[in-house]
Design a protein around this motif. Sequence first.
Motif, short mmCIF file in Angstrom:
data_model
loop_
_atom_site.label_atom_id
_atom_site.label_comp_id
_atom_site.label_asym_id
_atom_site.label_seq_id
_atom_site.Cartn_x
_atom_site.Cartn_y
_atom_site.Cartn_z
N VAL A 428 0.87 -1.18 0.00
CA VAL A 428 0.00 0.00 0.00
C VAL A 428 0.91 1.23 0.00
O VAL A 428 2.07 1.14 0.40
N LEU A 429 0.38 2.35 -0.43
CA LEU A 429 1.20 3.57 -0.44
C LEU A 429 1.58 3.94 0.99
O LEU A 429 0.75 3.83 1.89
N PRO A 430 2.81 4.41 1.22
CA PRO A 430 3.14 4.87 2.58
C PRO A 430 2.21 6.01 2.99
O PRO A 430 1.77 6.78 2.14
N LYS A 431 1.95 6.12 4.32
CA LYS A 431 0.93 7.06 4.80
C LYS A 431 1.22 8.50 4.41
O LYS A 431 0.31 9.26 4.14
N HIS A 432 2.50 8.86 4.33
CA HIS A 432 2.78 10.28 4.00
C HIS A 432 2.30 10.60 2.58
O HIS A 432 1.93 11.75 2.29
N GLN A 456 4.66 20.28 20.20
CA GLN A 456 3.44 19.47 20.11
C GLN A 456 3.71 18.18 19.35
O GLN A 456 3.23 17.10 19.70
N ALA A 457 4.49 18.32 18.25
CA ALA A 457 4.80 17.13 17.44
C ALA A 457 5.55 16.11 18.29
O ALA A 457 5.21 14.92 18.32
N GLU A 458 6.54 16.61 19.04
CA GLU A 458 7.32 15.70 19.92
C GLU A 458 6.38 15.08 20.97
O GLU A 458 6.49 13.91 21.30
N TYR A 459 5.45 15.87 21.45
CA TYR A 459 4.55 15.41 22.53
C TYR A 459 3.74 14.19 22.10
O TYR A 459 3.49 13.28 22.87
N ILE A 460 3.37 14.18 20.80
CA ILE A 460 2.58 13.02 20.33
C ILE A 460 3.45 12.08 19.49
O ILE A 460 2.95 11.16 18.86
N GLY A 461 4.74 12.39 19.42
CA GLY A 461 5.64 11.43 18.76
C GLY A 461 5.53 11.38 17.26
O GLY A 461 5.64 10.31 16.64
N VAL A 462 5.23 12.51 16.63
CA VAL A 462 5.19 12.53 15.15
C VAL A 462 6.07 13.67 14.64
O VAL A 462 6.47 14.54 15.41
N ASP A 463 6.37 13.65 13.34
CA ASP A 463 7.06 14.78 12.72
C ASP A 463 6.05 15.90 12.50
O ASP A 463 4.86 15.64 12.28
N VAL A 464 6.55 17.14 12.50
CA VAL A 464 5.66 18.27 12.23
C VAL A 464 4.94 18.09 10.90
O VAL A 464 3.77 18.45 10.75
N GLU A 465 5.65 17.52 9.93
CA GLU A 465 5.07 17.35 8.59
C GLU A 465 4.34 16.02 8.41
O GLU A 465 3.94 15.67 7.29
N PRO A 467 4.01 11.60 8.87
CA PRO A 467 2.62 11.17 9.01
C PRO A 467 2.10 11.30 10.44
O PRO A 467 2.86 11.17 11.39
N TYR A 468 0.82 11.56 10.55
CA TYR A 468 0.20 11.92 11.82
C TYR A 468 -0.46 10.76 12.52
O TYR A 468 -0.89 10.89 13.67
N LYS A 469 -0.63 9.64 11.86
CA LYS A 469 -1.33 8.52 12.48
C LYS A 469 -0.50 7.26 12.28
O LYS A 469 0.30 7.15 11.35
N SER A 470 -0.81 6.24 13.10
CA SER A 470 -0.16 4.94 12.92
C SER A 470 -0.79 4.25 11.72
O SER A 470 -1.88 4.62 11.27
N ASP A 471 -0.13 3.21 11.21
CA ASP A 471 -0.63 2.51 10.01
C ASP A 471 -1.96 1.82 10.27
O ASP A 471 -2.71 1.56 9.34
N HIS A 472 -2.25 1.50 11.56
CA HIS A 472 -3.51 0.79 11.82
C HIS A 472 -4.62 1.72 12.29
O HIS A 472 -5.68 1.28 12.67
#
Length: 475
Positions: A428-432, A456-465, A467-472
């Motif tokens: 499947v296409l990568p989430k980004h 905020q990005a660090e707080y939820i463990g994602v990059d500012v840009e 992908p914002y969600k886990s694959d599942h």
Amino acid sequence: MDFKVADLSLAAFGRKEIQLAEHEMPGLMAVREEYAAAQPLAGAKIMGSLHMTIQTAVLIETLVALGAEVRWVSCNIFSTQDHAAAAVVVGPEGTPEDPKGVPVFAWKGETLEEYWWCTEQALLWPGGGGPNMILDDGGDATLLVHKGAEYEKAGAVPSASEDDPEEWGVILELLRRTVTPEGHWTKVAAGIKGVTEETTTGVHRLYEMFKNGTLLFPAINVNDSVTKSKFDNKYGCRHSVIDGLNRATDVLIGGKVALVAGYGDVGKGCADALRGQGARVIITEIDPICALQAAMDGFQVATLDEVVGSVDIFVTTTGNFNIITADHMAQMKHNAIVSNIGHFDNEIDMAGLARIPGIEKTEVKPQVHTWRFPDGKQIIVLAEGRLMNLGCATGHPSFVMSNSFTNQVIAQIELFTKTDDYPIGVYVLPKHLDEKVARLHLDALGVKLTKLTKAQAEYIGVDVEGPYKSDHYRY
Ligand SMILES: O=C(Nc1ccc2nc(N3CCOCC3)sc2c1)c1ccc(CN2C(=O)C=NC2=O)cc1
């Protein structure tokens, strides 16, 4: 340029509708702009097997704008819009007398032999050889290449058996005519870097081939991009269920009782649309989670048997079979409207209905029939139980297809330019990139995204840009 379409004189009409569709397909137009300079598909020879419609014409011309050579067929013998096919062959710069577009082999109402002849032609590049990419919808192009190579390896083409479907006999006949000792199809398969697949049926075939070790090149499953399936199923059907009902009947939906069988993405879209028209919507469901969702969304959830006699409009969305039986239809109100928008054509038991003694079928207009019972009561069945948004309307609107087709273009670029990153398998296409498809549609809707701060990005463990969600993550 070789091609075969119904009538090139339809090109001007097709071109006008393509220009309108481009305005409603911002993702594809944005991709043209973003990649125009880089020409990432220069050198790509893409064979496409996907419904030859106005929206698909915009997809084709986007692939060409990115540098690709393209040859095209439809993936359904009835789905071609002849004015779209003509406009693609003539092209933006050509005339019917001097076509300068893309070879298309498609017309509405092909026979099975013609359909497979078209697929064979689109897989033959002028000067010899075949494509180096396939863009598939349902897997027919991928199937022909694989079966051809398989039978060349075996040294023989089998005969169809009695209980094989007619279409299989047509395919075997074509292969008997085209396999060669030198390995025509083997060479075609060897030249293909990969395939991008549009729909569930084709994706299922790819996973089966990978599982049994027969897949000859990598595949990207476009269907399971969130910005494809969620849009097709929820937002596409939310639009086209009303479109189909309105074009087929002049029923006022407001004030009526509508039943939606199934509360998956398609059912959610249909229920939302019917409630929006003022219907009282009842849901049927087998799945406790979907049933609970429906209840939480304020819908009555009942069984069909309980309410069948009080419903005015039926819409099946389950992807299963025999959801509405002949016995159910015998209990329905006079002039109840019965329709299907689920994945297959057998959700409504049309064969059982036709077997009722004394039943009388009358065509009101194409794709709209009344079925009168011996007691004088009649029901109205749309598209003979097949997908009513295709039979009675024009399927999903351009903006929905823009999401699906932008996934296709990005998947073609990914597989063509990064082939070494994709050993044989189904991806499947990568989430980004899924998120990129969404981003490409926001400006057209006036959406202003909020930006995460670094903290905020660090707080939820994602990059500012992203992908914002886990694959599942379930959207
Ligand atoms: O299948 C599609 N279309 C279609 C049209 C007419 C038709 N008539 C039929 N018969 C059956 C036998 O009796 C005679 C009539 S079957 C049939 C199918 C179809 C699917 C997705 C998209 C994708 N898409 C676009 O490209 C734009 N909007 C979309 O939804 C298109 C067409």
